[in-house]
Structures are given as C-alpha cells and as structure tokens.
Design a protein around this motif. Structure first.
Motif, PDB file in Angstrom:
ATOM      1  N   LEU A 149      -7.926   2.525   2.228  1.00  0.00           N
ATOM      2  CA  LEU A 149      -7.513   3.901   2.501  1.00  0.00           C
ATOM      3  C   LEU A 149      -8.671   4.851   2.242  1.00  0.00           C
ATOM      4  CD1 LEU A 149      -3.957   4.167   0.870  1.00  0.00           C
ATOM      5  CD2 LEU A 149      -4.505   3.833   3.290  1.00  0.00           C
ATOM      6  N   SER A 201       2.236   6.970  -6.706  1.00  0.00           N
ATOM      7  CA  SER A 201       1.290   8.012  -7.103  1.00  0.00           C
ATOM      8  C   SER A 201       1.856   9.403  -6.850  1.00  0.00           C
ATOM      9  CB  SER A 201      -0.045   7.834  -6.365  1.00  0.00           C
ATOM     10  OG  SER A 201       0.095   8.050  -4.968  1.00  0.00           O
ATOM     11  N   VAL A 211       1.263   4.309  -2.784  1.00  0.00           N
ATOM     12  CA  VAL A 211       1.188   5.730  -2.444  1.00  0.00           C
ATOM     13  C   VAL A 211       2.423   6.453  -2.970  1.00  0.00           C
ATOM     14  CG1 VAL A 211       1.238   7.388  -0.538  1.00  0.00           C
ATOM     15  CG2 VAL A 211      -0.292   5.412  -0.423  1.00  0.00           C
ATOM     16  N   VAL A 213      -3.911   8.815   4.410  1.00  0.00           N
ATOM     17  CA  VAL A 213      -2.492   9.075   4.236  1.00  0.00           C
ATOM     18  C   VAL A 213      -2.221  10.501   4.701  1.00  0.00           C
ATOM     19  CG1 VAL A 213      -0.602   9.300   2.574  1.00  0.00           C
ATOM     20  CG2 VAL A 213      -2.310   7.483   2.291  1.00  0.00           C
ATOM     21  N   THR A 272       0.839  -1.206   0.000  1.00  0.00           N
ATOM     22  CA  THR A 272       0.000   0.000   0.000  1.00  0.00           C
ATOM     23  C   THR A 272       0.871   1.251   0.000  1.00  0.00           C
ATOM     24  OG1 THR A 272      -1.791  -1.121   1.187  1.00  0.00           O
ATOM     25  CG2 THR A 272      -1.762   1.285   1.267  1.00  0.00           C
ATOM     26  N   PHE A 304      -6.246  11.088   1.105  1.00  0.00           N
ATOM     27  CA  PHE A 304      -5.021  11.790   1.479  1.00  0.00           C
ATOM     28  C   PHE A 304      -5.394  13.072   2.223  1.00  0.00           C
ATOM     29  CE2 PHE A 304      -3.999   9.073  -1.967  1.00  0.00           C
ATOM     30  CZ  PHE A 304      -2.645   8.829  -1.958  1.00  0.00           C
ATOM     31  N   VAL A 310       1.642   6.428   6.031  1.00  0.00           N
ATOM     32  CA  VAL A 310       0.581   5.641   5.400  1.00  0.00           C
ATOM     33  C   VAL A 310      -0.014   4.694   6.433  1.00  0.00           C
ATOM     34  CG1 VAL A 310       0.023   4.045   3.532  1.00  0.00           C
ATOM     35  CG2 VAL A 310       1.810   5.778   3.199  1.00  0.00           C
ATOM     36  N   TRP A 328      -4.830  -1.232   0.209  1.00  0.00           N
ATOM     37  CA  TRP A 328      -5.036  -0.049  -0.632  1.00  0.00           C
ATOM     38  C   TRP A 328      -6.499   0.349  -0.711  1.00  0.00           C
ATOM     39  CZ3 TRP A 328      -2.433   3.781  -2.974  1.00  0.00           C
ATOM     40  CH2 TRP A 328      -3.061   4.470  -4.024  1.00  0.00           C
TER      41      TRP A 328
END
Length: 248
Positions: free
Chosen positions: A168, A140, A137, A222, A133, A171, A160, A165
């Motif tokens: 989540l 990305s 992140v 995140v 995961t 963000f 994180v 994934w």
C-alpha cells in the motif's frame, strides 16, 4: 472497550466479514448481524411487507432474512440492551467507487447506522484476495475513530486496493468519481425458452480525476471518502425556484 456492530451485504458467511471480525476482535467488543445470503445491490431498502427472522449461528454471529439495512436496524434497535459506538459494514468483495454507492448494500448498512445516530464506516476491498490488508486498514481506522469529528449524518466510505499490506502506498481523502451509463442488459433463455435478462456490467469511468476514489485505488492508495446522507443539490435550488415561478 468500544462496542462495534458489524454487518455487510455479501452475507453472513462471506470471507470479508470473517476477516473484518478477526481484525477487530482484539480491539473492541463485537456483535455481528448480517444477511443470511448475498444481498449485494440491495441499497437502502428495508423489508416492510413481512416480519424478519433473526437466527443465532454457532460462531456467535447473527443472520437476518432481510437486507443490510434491516440487519443494522435490528442490531441497533432492540436486540441488545447496549447500543454500539460504531457501525462497520464490510469487508465487501469488490469496490464501492463513485456512484456505486447509490446501489451498494455495504454503504447502505453503514448509512443505516448513521441514520440511527451511530458513527459509521463502509469497508470494501477492490478485488477478492487481500482481505487481511483491508482488515488491518479497518483496525487502524477504528483505533483513531474517537478523534474524528464528522458533520451530522455523515459516514466514511473506505476502499482498499487488493494488495499486500506492505505494498500500500498510503491513504488519501478523496471525492466520489462518476461512471458513465451502464451497459445494455444481457439477454438469455431459460430452460423453457423464455427470454430473461441479466443486469450488465457498470459503465466506464466518466470522472476519474486525480482527487477521486478511482484515481487513489489505481495508484495503490486506500481511498477514504466522506459521504453525506443529505442528497439535496443546494446549488440548484434557485434555478428550480425560477423555473417553478415561470409557470406556477
């Protein structure tokens, strides 16, 4: 293709570093320089009392018998002709939240990259299971890094949640929270009966308000915290000057 330098503080064989490499390999040219052993808590220290050994491993990674900051210093200066576009440190086994960043070798490696003029990101997994995961992140963020403009001498500290994934929640841009004082050290006896001390656990959260990194992780987000290497407390300059003028 972007050139990335990867490092960490958990050591060159840490699973988080391997997960970071595998997540970023399709997107960039990677070089890895990491400590030859666990150097957690080394902060920004540099090795100045002896020369450093750089060793190439069979998997293409390089290790250094020094600190995380040593690794990035060598990785940026002098080992290769080309400098990296971005330094990424991690994926740390465990969070770097609040004032953990003052001790963290993970953050220090990113900070050394920033001090040497590179853009830099510190990556940590607040747990020990879902490194995949955290790798996604990281991928990305790297994909969008060229669209981010930060003030000079700034870096990103990314934490994180230890979740799959798909779990989540998103963000959040956060500020550092703060912990209270650390617990007392643990007393132990070595085999010869001599008293020794283990550094104890960190203190309880003292500031974990809704806009902090602590709160984001707790809620499944995140956490992305912009950090600066300038620690000057500008709001206190006038007060300190008045204090100095009173007795100088």
């Amino acid at each position: 293709m972007r050139r990335l330098l990867l490092s960490n503080d958990d050591g060159v064989h840490a699973p988080g570093l391997r997960a970071l490499y595998e997540a970023l390999a399709p997107h960039a040219r990677l070089r890895v320089v990491a400590p030859d052993r666990d150097r957690s808590g080394a902060s920004n220290s540099l090795t100045l009392n002896r020369p450093l050994a750089l060793t190439a491993l069979d998997n293409g990674f390089h290790c250094v018998d020094g600190t995380p900051a040593d690794c990035v210093y060598l990785g940026v200066n002098g080992i290769w002709d080309e400098k990296p576009d971005l330094v990424i440190s991690g994926i740390n086994h465990g969070g770097n939240l609040g004032d953990d960043v003052l001790y963290s070798g993970t953050v220090a490696a990113a900070m050394e990259g920033r001090n040497l003029g590179m853009a830099a990101i510190a990556m940590s997994l607040v747990g020990s299971h879902h490194f995949d995961t955290a790798g996604r992140v990281a991928a990305s963020l790297v994909g969008a890094a060229d669209r981010l403009s930060l003030p000079p001498r700034s870096l990103l500290n990314v934490n994180v949640p230890d979740l799959p994934w798909d779990e989540l929640r998103g963000f959040r841009v956060t500020r550092m929270g703060y912990r209270g004082p650390a617990e007392r050290p643990m007393e132990v006896r070595d085999p010869r009966g001599r008293l020794r001390y283990w550094i104890a656990a960190v203190g309880q959260n003292a500031d974990d308000g809704p806009d902090t990194d602590f709160a984001a992780i707790e809620a499944g987000y995140v956490s992305i915290t912009p950090l600066q290497t300038d620690l000057t407390q500008r709001a206190a300059i006038e007060d300190v000057q008045g204090w100095l003028d009173a007795f100088a």
